[in-house]
Design a protein around this motif. Structure first.
Motif, short mmCIF file in Angstrom:
data_model
loop_
_atom_site.label_atom_id
_atom_site.label_comp_id
_atom_site.label_asym_id
_atom_site.label_seq_id
_atom_site.Cartn_x
_atom_site.Cartn_y
_atom_site.Cartn_z
N ASP A 98 0.84 -1.20 0.00
CA ASP A 98 0.00 0.00 0.00
C ASP A 98 0.87 1.25 0.00
O ASP A 98 1.81 1.35 0.79
N PRO A 99 0.57 2.22 -0.86
CA PRO A 99 1.28 3.49 -0.78
C PRO A 99 0.75 4.26 0.42
O PRO A 99 -0.47 4.38 0.60
N VAL A 100 1.62 4.73 1.26
CA VAL A 100 1.22 5.48 2.44
C VAL A 100 1.96 6.80 2.49
O VAL A 100 2.95 7.00 1.80
N PHE A 101 1.47 7.73 3.30
CA PHE A 101 2.17 8.99 3.51
C PHE A 101 1.84 9.49 4.89
O PHE A 101 0.90 9.02 5.53
N GLY A 102 2.59 10.46 5.36
CA GLY A 102 2.32 11.05 6.66
C GLY A 102 3.55 11.71 7.23
O GLY A 102 4.53 11.96 6.53
N VAL A 103 3.49 11.95 8.51
CA VAL A 103 4.60 12.58 9.24
C VAL A 103 4.93 11.69 10.41
O VAL A 103 4.06 11.34 11.20
N VAL A 104 6.16 11.30 10.50
CA VAL A 104 6.62 10.50 11.62
C VAL A 104 7.24 11.46 12.61
O VAL A 104 8.28 12.06 12.34
N SER A 105 6.58 11.67 13.72
CA SER A 105 7.07 12.64 14.69
C SER A 105 7.79 11.94 15.83
O SER A 105 7.66 10.75 16.03
N VAL A 151 0.68 8.04 9.90
CA VAL A 151 0.65 7.65 8.49
C VAL A 151 -0.73 7.11 8.13
O VAL A 151 -1.46 6.63 8.99
N THR A 152 -1.06 7.22 6.86
CA THR A 152 -2.32 6.69 6.37
C THR A 152 -2.12 6.26 4.92
O THR A 152 -1.13 6.61 4.29
N VAL A 153 -3.06 5.52 4.39
CA VAL A 153 -3.00 5.08 3.00
C VAL A 153 -3.19 6.30 2.10
O VAL A 153 -4.08 7.12 2.32
N ALA A 154 -2.34 6.41 1.08
CA ALA A 154 -2.43 7.53 0.15
C ALA A 154 -3.64 7.36 -0.76
O ALA A 154 -3.91 6.26 -1.24
N PRO A 155 -4.38 8.44 -1.01
CA PRO A 155 -5.52 8.36 -1.94
C PRO A 155 -5.03 8.02 -3.34
O PRO A 155 -3.91 8.36 -3.73
#
Length: 95
Positions: free
Chosen positions: A8-15, A36-40
């Motif tokens: 799954d392509p994902v994106f987000g910010v790892v803090s 992170v969440t799944v990218a639309p």
């Protein structure tokens, strides 16, 4: 969110709880559901990279303001990432 599948392509910010060294990587391991969440579908890696901080800042700011239909919100400084997202003509992206 923890409904990820391999590939799954994902994106987000790892803090992290402190500022310090950072990283850039093609692959990284992070806890599921933590920033992170799944990218639309159709979201490019470049655009996803900008959404993490700037998109979240725009979303949170507009959500806090509670814009009302028919009212005007002044966005000063729309040349920055958050401002650009806030004035995005793409409907349904921000509250």
């Amino acid at each position: 969110m923890e409904d990820f599948a391999v590939g799954d392509p994902v994106f987000g910010v790892v803090s992290k709880p402190f500022l310090g060294t950072g990283s850039l990587a093609q692959y990284v391991t992070v806890p599921a559901g933590r920033g992170v969440t799944v990218a639309p579908d159709g979201l490019s890696a470049r655009d996803a990279g900008a959404l993490g901080v700037s998109g979240a800042a725009a979303w949170d700011t507009l959500a806090a303001l509670g814009p009302v239909e028919g009212k005007t919100v002044l966005i000063s400084g729309a040349t920055c990432g958050a401002g650009a997202f806030a004035i995005s003509p793409r409907r349904g992206v921000l509250p």
